[in-house]
Design a protein around this motif. Structure first.
Motif, PDB file in Angstrom:
ATOM      1  N   MET A   1       0.835  -1.179   0.000  1.00 57.08           N
ATOM      2  CA  MET A   1       0.000   0.000   0.000  1.00 57.08           C
ATOM      3  C   MET A   1       0.885   1.250   0.000  1.00 57.08           C
ATOM      4  SD  MET A   1      -2.734   1.665  -0.085  1.00 57.08           S
ATOM      5  CE  MET A   1      -3.825   0.305  -0.207  1.00 57.08           C
ATOM      6  N   THR A   2       1.835   1.317   0.912  1.00 55.53           N
ATOM      7  CA  THR A   2       2.709   2.481   0.991  1.00 55.53           C
ATOM      8  C   THR A   2       3.553   2.581  -0.274  1.00 55.53           C
ATOM      9  OG1 THR A   2       2.786   2.192   3.371  1.00 55.53           O
ATOM     10  CG2 THR A   2       4.434   3.639   2.406  1.00 55.53           C
ATOM     11  N   ALA A   3       4.057   1.449  -0.729  1.00 50.82           N
ATOM     12  CA  ALA A   3       4.843   1.445  -1.961  1.00 50.82           C
ATOM     13  C   ALA A   3       3.988   1.884  -3.138  1.00 50.82           C
ATOM     14  CB  ALA A   3       5.423   0.063  -2.204  1.00 50.82           C
ATOM     15  N   GLY A   4       2.732   1.477  -3.147  1.00 48.80           N
ATOM     16  CA  GLY A   4       1.822   1.889  -4.218  1.00 48.80           C
ATOM     17  C   GLY A   4       1.581   3.384  -4.199  1.00 48.80           C
ATOM     18  N   LEU A   5       1.433   3.964  -3.014  1.00 47.48           N
ATOM     19  CA  LEU A   5       1.232   5.406  -2.888  1.00 47.48           C
ATOM     20  C   LEU A   5       2.463   6.155  -3.368  1.00 47.48           C
ATOM     21  CD1 LEU A   5      -0.400   7.857  -1.886  1.00 47.48           C
ATOM     22  CD2 LEU A   5       0.662   7.507   0.341  1.00 47.48           C
ATOM     23  N   ILE A   6       3.643   5.720  -2.956  1.00 42.46           N
ATOM     24  CA  ILE A   6       4.885   6.378  -3.358  1.00 42.46           C
ATOM     25  C   ILE A   6       5.086   6.248  -4.862  1.00 42.46           C
ATOM     26  CG2 ILE A   6       7.406   6.301  -3.145  1.00 42.46           C
ATOM     27  CD1 ILE A   6       6.939   5.505  -0.194  1.00 42.46           C
ATOM     28  N   SER A   7       4.817   5.054  -5.393  1.00 39.41           N
ATOM     29  CA  SER A   7       4.952   4.834  -6.828  1.00 39.41           C
ATOM     30  C   SER A   7       3.990   5.715  -7.610  1.00 39.41           C
ATOM     31  CB  SER A   7       4.699   3.365  -7.155  1.00 39.41           C
ATOM     32  OG  SER A   7       4.663   3.175  -8.545  1.00 39.41           O
ATOM     33  N   SER A   8       2.768   5.854  -7.107  1.00 41.35           N
ATOM     34  CA  SER A   8       1.781   6.698  -7.794  1.00 41.35           C
ATOM     35  C   SER A   8       2.197   8.155  -7.795  1.00 41.35           C
ATOM     36  CB  SER A   8       0.415   6.562  -7.119  1.00 41.35           C
ATOM     37  OG  SER A   8      -0.074   5.264  -7.266  1.00 41.35           O
ATOM     38  N   VAL A   9       2.757   8.615  -6.692  1.00 42.99           N
ATOM     39  CA  VAL A   9       3.178  10.013  -6.604  1.00 42.99           C
ATOM     40  C   VAL A   9       4.389  10.264  -7.492  1.00 42.99           C
ATOM     41  CG1 VAL A   9       4.140  11.755  -5.053  1.00 42.99           C
ATOM     42  CG2 VAL A   9       2.211  10.371  -4.315  1.00 42.99           C
ATOM     43  N   VAL A  10       5.375   9.362  -7.439  1.00 39.62           N
ATOM     44  CA  VAL A  10       6.614   9.560  -8.184  1.00 39.62           C
ATOM     45  C   VAL A  10       6.386   9.431  -9.687  1.00 39.62           C
ATOM     46  CG1 VAL A  10       8.914   8.607  -8.610  1.00 39.62           C
ATOM     47  CG2 VAL A  10       8.088   8.879  -6.284  1.00 39.62           C
ATOM     48  N   HIS A  11       5.658   8.398 -10.099  1.00 39.84           N
ATOM     49  CA  HIS A  11       5.484   8.128 -11.520  1.00 39.84           C
ATOM     50  C   HIS A  11       4.247   8.788 -12.106  1.00 39.84           C
ATOM     51  CE1 HIS A  11       8.816   5.393 -11.417  1.00 39.84           C
ATOM     52  NE2 HIS A  11       8.262   4.694 -10.447  1.00 39.84           N
ATOM     53  N   PRO A  54     -11.407  10.360 -10.114  1.00 40.82           N
ATOM     54  CA  PRO A  54     -11.193  10.989  -8.805  1.00 40.82           C
ATOM     55  C   PRO A  54     -10.061  12.004  -8.849  1.00 40.82           C
ATOM     56  CG  PRO A  54     -10.290   8.777  -8.826  1.00 40.82           C
ATOM     57  CD  PRO A  54     -10.993   8.965 -10.132  1.00 40.82           C
ATOM     58  N   GLY A  55     -10.225  13.050  -8.054  1.00 43.69           N
ATOM     59  CA  GLY A  55      -9.189  14.072  -7.944  1.00 43.69           C
ATOM     60  C   GLY A  55      -8.115  13.651  -6.951  1.00 43.69           C
ATOM     61  N   THR A  56      -7.143  14.498  -6.800  1.00 43.38           N
ATOM     62  CA  THR A  56      -6.007  14.206  -5.920  1.00 43.38           C
ATOM     63  C   THR A  56      -6.456  14.053  -4.474  1.00 43.38           C
ATOM     64  OG1 THR A  56      -4.562  15.449  -7.400  1.00 43.38           O
ATOM     65  CG2 THR A  56      -3.738  15.001  -5.187  1.00 43.38           C
ATOM     66  N   THR A  57      -7.339  14.917  -4.016  1.00 45.17           N
ATOM     67  CA  THR A  57      -7.798  14.847  -2.629  1.00 45.17           C
ATOM     68  C   THR A  57      -8.520  13.533  -2.368  1.00 45.17           C
ATOM     69  OG1 THR A  57      -8.077  17.240  -2.623  1.00 45.17           O
ATOM     70  CG2 THR A  57      -9.163  16.012  -0.866  1.00 45.17           C
ATOM     71  N   LEU A  58      -9.363  13.134  -3.290  1.00 42.46           N
ATOM     72  CA  LEU A  58     -10.098  11.879  -3.132  1.00 42.46           C
ATOM     73  C   LEU A  58      -9.156  10.682  -3.159  1.00 42.46           C
ATOM     74  CD1 LEU A  58     -12.997  11.011  -2.728  1.00 42.46           C
ATOM     75  CD2 LEU A  58     -13.228  10.798  -5.196  1.00 42.46           C
ATOM     76  N   ARG A  59      -8.157  10.739  -4.004  1.00 43.20           N
ATOM     77  CA  ARG A  59      -7.173   9.641  -4.063  1.00 43.20           C
ATOM     78  C   ARG A  59      -6.369   9.546  -2.759  1.00 43.20           C
ATOM     79  NH1 ARG A  59      -6.278   8.038  -9.637  1.00 43.20           N
ATOM     80  NH2 ARG A  59      -7.344   9.522 -10.968  1.00 43.20           N
ATOM     81  N   LEU A  60      -5.972  10.700  -2.217  1.00 42.78           N
ATOM     82  CA  LEU A  60      -5.226  10.697  -0.955  1.00 42.78           C
ATOM     83  C   LEU A  60      -6.094  10.185   0.186  1.00 42.78           C
ATOM     84  CD1 LEU A  60      -3.153  13.999  -1.196  1.00 42.78           C
ATOM     85  CD2 LEU A  60      -2.307  11.649  -1.233  1.00 42.78           C
ATOM     86  N   LEU A  61      -7.363  10.585   0.223  1.00 44.15           N
ATOM     87  CA  LEU A  61      -8.265  10.066   1.257  1.00 44.15           C
ATOM     88  C   LEU A  61      -8.434   8.558   1.119  1.00 44.15           C
ATOM     89  CD1 LEU A  61     -11.060  12.786   1.414  1.00 44.15           C
ATOM     90  CD2 LEU A  61      -9.471  12.146   3.241  1.00 44.15           C
ATOM     91  N   ASN A  62      -8.498   8.081  -0.118  1.00 43.12           N
ATOM     92  CA  ASN A  62      -8.619   6.646  -0.350  1.00 43.12           C
ATOM     93  C   ASN A  62      -7.370   5.908   0.148  1.00 43.12           C
ATOM     94  OD1 ASN A  62      -9.963   4.307  -1.460  1.00 43.12           O
ATOM     95  ND2 ASN A  62      -8.439   4.379  -3.091  1.00 43.12           N
ATOM     96  N   GLN A  63      -6.189   6.470  -0.124  1.00 39.94           N
ATOM     97  CA  GLN A  63      -4.949   5.858   0.357  1.00 39.94           C
ATOM     98  C   GLN A  63      -4.875   5.907   1.875  1.00 39.94           C
ATOM     99  OE1 GLN A  63      -2.600   4.241  -1.408  1.00 39.94           O
ATOM    100  NE2 GLN A  63      -3.774   4.553  -3.275  1.00 39.94           N
ATOM    101  N   LEU A  64      -5.390   6.979   2.469  1.00 42.12           N
ATOM    102  CA  LEU A  64      -5.400   7.115   3.927  1.00 42.12           C
ATOM    103  C   LEU A  64      -6.310   6.075   4.565  1.00 42.12           C
ATOM    104  CD1 LEU A  64      -4.279   8.826   6.240  1.00 42.12           C
ATOM    105  CD2 LEU A  64      -6.279  10.307   6.007  1.00 42.12           C
ATOM    106  N   GLY A  65      -7.212   5.498   3.791  1.00 41.08           N
ATOM    107  CA  GLY A  65      -8.090   4.451   4.290  1.00 41.08           C
ATOM    108  C   GLY A  65      -7.361   3.160   4.619  1.00 41.08           C
TER     109      GLY A  65
END
Length: 179
Positions: A1-11, A54-65
């Motif tokens: 999950m964390t790796a997926g979030l970092i990968s999504s942000v970086v790439h 989904p926008g960035t805020t919605l994606r971040l809230l989803n990752q925070l889940g």
């Protein structure tokens, strides 16, 4: 999950990420078309909302889940590793082992409660953004919150083992003083 979030942000690969939330608090006994239960059986439906773009805020809230549970798991494994290393080095019935066990238990007890509160708030925020009938209120949050009973009960049991270990350490010190 964390790796997926970092990968999504970086790439920048957020274009194909789907954001969905299930509203467990809202159930309906209306049968969808084509689904008919047998006599005496009931059919329930639970709404699931998914965002098309989904926008960035919605994606971040989803990752925070999911992020708090992942971080709790990683940190819990780290503390468990320290506990086991210390027990192998110093012995099981020592004050350090008992305090390390107690630290691990309290970390998992309080951490599981905090993680579930954060995750249910994130799910409630996503639901409020995706559903017209849902607002981000305490009622929505409570409908999506499920207390981590297994973690709490396991933690309370492990606190008992920490007390037993502390008593064993005291008896060991007394025995070493006598001999």
């Amino acid at each position: 999950m964390t790796a997926g979030l970092i990968s999504s942000v970086v790439h920048g690969g957020w274009a194909d990420v789907s954001v969905c939330v299930t509203d467990d608090s809202a159930t309906s006994s209306a049968a969808p078309a084509g689904l008919l239960p047998e006599p005496g059986a009931q059919l329930g439906s639970v709404p699931r909302y998914c965002a098309e773009n989904p926008g960035t805020t919605l994606r971040l809230l989803n990752q925070l889940g999911d992020l708090p549970s992942t971080l709790l798991l990683i940190s819990g494994l780290f503390l468990l590793h320290r506990l086991l290393q210390g027990a192998a080095r110093d012995g099981v019935y020592t004050a350090q082992t008992a305090s390390r066990l107690r630290l691990l238990v309290w970390w998992l007890l309080l951490g599981s409660l905090v993680a579930e509160i954060i995750e249910s708030n994130a799910r409630a925020a996503v639901l409020a953004d995706l559903a017209r009938t849902a607002d981000f209120t305490a009622g929505t949050w409570l409908g999506l919150w499920s207390p981590p009973w297994l973690a709490v009960l396991t933690g309370l049991g492990l606190l008992t083992f920490a007390r037993i270990t502390r008593a064993g350490a005291a008896m060991r010190e007394d025995l070493e003083g006598v001999v």
